[in-house]
Design a protein around this motif. Structure first.
Motif, mmCIF file in Angstrom:
data_model
loop_
_atom_site.group_PDB
_atom_site.id
_atom_site.type_symbol
_atom_site.label_atom_id
_atom_site.label_comp_id
_atom_site.label_asym_id
_atom_site.label_seq_id
_atom_site.Cartn_x
_atom_site.Cartn_y
_atom_site.Cartn_z
ATOM 1 N N ALA A 1 -18.479 35.654 84.064
ATOM 2 C CA ALA A 1 -19.916 35.708 83.787
ATOM 3 C C ALA A 1 -20.124 35.607 82.278
ATOM 4 C CB ALA A 1 -20.508 37.010 84.318
ATOM 5 N N HIS A 2 -21.212 34.998 81.872
ATOM 6 C CA HIS A 2 -21.518 34.857 80.450
ATOM 7 C C HIS A 2 -21.631 36.233 79.810
ATOM 8 C CE1 HIS A 2 -22.943 32.778 76.912
ATOM 9 N NE2 HIS A 2 -23.882 33.684 76.801
ATOM 10 N N ASP A 3 -20.983 36.420 78.682
ATOM 11 C CA ASP A 3 -20.991 37.708 77.986
ATOM 12 C C ASP A 3 -21.155 37.463 76.491
ATOM 13 O OD1 ASP A 3 -20.526 40.180 76.831
ATOM 14 O OD2 ASP A 3 -18.762 40.624 78.023
ATOM 15 N N ASP A 4 -22.306 37.836 75.955
ATOM 16 C CA ASP A 4 -22.585 37.623 74.533
ATOM 17 C C ASP A 4 -21.803 38.561 73.628
ATOM 18 O OD1 ASP A 4 -24.403 35.535 74.890
ATOM 19 O OD2 ASP A 4 -26.042 36.940 75.273
ATOM 20 N N ASN A 5 -21.138 39.563 74.206
ATOM 21 C CA ASN A 5 -20.419 40.542 73.392
ATOM 22 C C ASN A 5 -18.962 40.182 73.151
ATOM 23 O OD1 ASN A 5 -22.672 42.284 73.139
ATOM 24 N ND2 ASN A 5 -22.335 42.950 75.233
ATOM 25 N N LEU A 6 -18.491 39.076 73.693
ATOM 26 C CA LEU A 6 -17.106 38.687 73.473
ATOM 27 C C LEU A 6 -16.920 38.180 72.049
ATOM 28 C CD1 LEU A 6 -16.234 36.847 76.795
ATOM 29 C CD2 LEU A 6 -15.541 39.126 76.073
ATOM 30 N N ARG A 7 -15.759 38.445 71.487
ATOM 31 C CA ARG A 7 -15.432 37.979 70.136
ATOM 32 C C ARG A 7 -14.558 36.725 70.273
ATOM 33 N NH1 ARG A 7 -11.895 41.026 65.652
ATOM 34 N NH2 ARG A 7 -12.153 39.473 64.030
ATOM 35 N N TRP A 8 -15.159 35.585 70.081
ATOM 36 C CA TRP A 8 -14.475 34.310 70.268
ATOM 37 C C TRP A 8 -13.666 33.942 69.040
ATOM 38 C CZ3 TRP A 8 -14.193 32.463 74.974
ATOM 39 C CH2 TRP A 8 -15.150 32.872 75.905
ATOM 40 N N ARG A 9 -12.467 33.401 69.273
ATOM 41 C CA ARG A 9 -11.591 32.931 68.204
ATOM 42 C C ARG A 9 -11.223 31.486 68.499
ATOM 43 N NH1 ARG A 9 -6.737 35.548 69.192
ATOM 44 N NH2 ARG A 9 -7.545 36.027 71.231
ATOM 45 N N ARG A 10 -10.986 30.730 67.450
ATOM 46 C CA ARG A 10 -10.495 29.364 67.628
ATOM 47 C C ARG A 10 -9.288 29.150 66.744
ATOM 48 N NH1 ARG A 10 -15.272 25.445 65.720
ATOM 49 N NH2 ARG A 10 -16.341 26.665 67.283
ATOM 50 N N SER A 11 -8.577 28.102 67.016
ATOM 51 C CA SER A 11 -7.350 27.804 66.295
ATOM 52 C C SER A 11 -7.604 27.691 64.796
ATOM 53 C CB SER A 11 -6.755 26.493 66.806
ATOM 54 O OG SER A 11 -5.690 26.081 65.982
ATOM 55 N N SER A 12 -6.649 28.172 64.018
ATOM 56 C CA SER A 12 -6.742 28.019 62.567
ATOM 57 C C SER A 12 -6.600 26.553 62.169
ATOM 58 C CB SER A 12 -5.669 28.854 61.876
ATOM 59 O OG SER A 12 -4.385 28.430 62.294
ATOM 60 N N ARG A 13 -6.133 25.723 63.096
ATOM 61 C CA ARG A 13 -5.998 24.287 62.832
ATOM 62 C C ARG A 13 -7.277 23.517 63.136
ATOM 63 N NH1 ARG A 13 0.167 23.183 64.796
ATOM 64 N NH2 ARG A 13 1.073 24.689 63.378
ATOM 65 N N VAL B 1 -10.792 22.032 62.507
ATOM 66 C CA VAL B 1 -11.390 21.596 61.243
ATOM 67 C C VAL B 1 -12.915 21.691 61.271
ATOM 68 C CG1 VAL B 1 -9.476 20.148 60.536
ATOM 69 C CG2 VAL B 1 -11.271 19.186 61.978
ATOM 70 N N GLY B 2 -13.459 22.471 62.195
ATOM 71 C CA GLY B 2 -14.899 22.697 62.204
ATOM 72 C C GLY B 2 -15.722 21.607 62.855
ATOM 73 N N MET B 3 -15.099 20.719 63.608
ATOM 74 C CA MET B 3 -15.841 19.639 64.258
ATOM 75 C C MET B 3 -16.188 19.976 65.712
ATOM 76 S SD MET B 3 -13.753 16.427 62.667
ATOM 77 C CE MET B 3 -14.799 15.218 63.416
ATOM 78 N N ASN B 4 -15.940 21.223 66.131
ATOM 79 C CA ASN B 4 -16.204 21.670 67.494
ATOM 80 C C ASN B 4 -15.460 20.861 68.542
ATOM 81 O OD1 ASN B 4 -17.729 23.833 66.781
ATOM 82 N ND2 ASN B 4 -19.679 22.816 67.034
ATOM 83 N N ASN B 5 -14.245 20.465 68.225
ATOM 84 C CA ASN B 5 -13.395 19.762 69.178
ATOM 85 C C ASN B 5 -12.223 20.652 69.564
ATOM 86 O OD1 ASN B 5 -14.952 17.480 69.079
ATOM 87 N ND2 ASN B 5 -13.771 16.559 67.444
ATOM 88 N N CYS B 6 -12.503 21.879 69.930
ATOM 89 C CA CYS B 6 -11.398 22.785 70.203
ATOM 90 C C CYS B 6 -11.745 23.729 71.351
ATOM 91 C CB CYS B 6 -11.033 23.567 68.950
ATOM 92 S SG CYS B 6 -12.367 24.590 68.340
ATOM 93 N N VAL B 7 -10.788 24.562 71.642
ATOM 94 C CA VAL B 7 -10.921 25.596 72.659
ATOM 95 C C VAL B 7 -11.081 26.918 71.935
ATOM 96 C CG1 VAL B 7 -9.657 26.798 74.481
ATOM 97 C CG2 VAL B 7 -9.558 24.317 74.335
ATOM 98 N N GLU B 8 -11.957 27.754 72.444
ATOM 99 C CA GLU B 8 -12.125 29.097 71.894
ATOM 100 C C GLU B 8 -11.632 30.100 72.932
ATOM 101 O OE1 GLU B 8 -15.977 28.665 69.035
ATOM 102 O OE2 GLU B 8 -16.367 28.947 71.170
ATOM 103 N N ALA B 9 -11.072 31.204 72.460
ATOM 104 C CA ALA B 9 -10.539 32.226 73.351
ATOM 105 C C ALA B 9 -11.060 33.597 72.932
ATOM 106 C CB ALA B 9 -9.022 32.216 73.319
ATOM 107 N N ALA B 10 -11.196 34.467 73.930
ATOM 108 C CA ALA B 10 -11.619 35.851 73.678
ATOM 109 C C ALA B 10 -10.823 36.769 74.588
ATOM 110 C CB ALA B 10 -13.113 36.015 73.940
ATOM 111 N N SER B 11 -10.319 37.853 74.028
ATOM 112 C CA SER B 11 -9.595 38.840 74.819
ATOM 113 C C SER B 11 -10.585 39.626 75.656
ATOM 114 C CB SER B 11 -8.831 39.787 73.899
ATOM 115 O OG SER B 11 -8.261 40.829 74.662
#
Length: 71
Positions: free
Chosen positions: A6-18, A20-30
């Motif tokens: 379910a959508h959760d606005d309280n998750l802390r999303w992280r993306r790869s340090s690689r 480059v800010g073009m939004n072509n990546c996967v984000e993950a949250a524990s």
């Protein structure tokens, strides 16, 4: 259990340090339960997928190149 979370606005999303800010990546949250939420950075409004930590690590491990001997 659904693979979708379910959508959760309280998750802390992280993306790869690689990324480059073009939004072509996967984000993950524990999720703090031995599980991980994963979403596409281009479509953050879509419900994220849920994976066990072991399943995600196995998937990511298949993406890493195999060690190649130097000799």
């Amino acid at each position: 259990m659904s693979a979708y979370l379910a959508h959760d606005d309280n998750l802390r999303w992280r993306r790869s340090s690689r990324s480059v800010g073009m939004n072509n990546c996967v984000e993950a949250a524990s999720l703090g339960t031995g599980q991980l939420a994963v979403r596409d950075s281009k479509d953050t409004g879509r419900r994220p997928l849920r994976f066990s930590a072991a399943a995600w690590e196995s998937f990511v491990g298949t993406l890493r190149p195999a060690a190649v001997p130097l000799s």
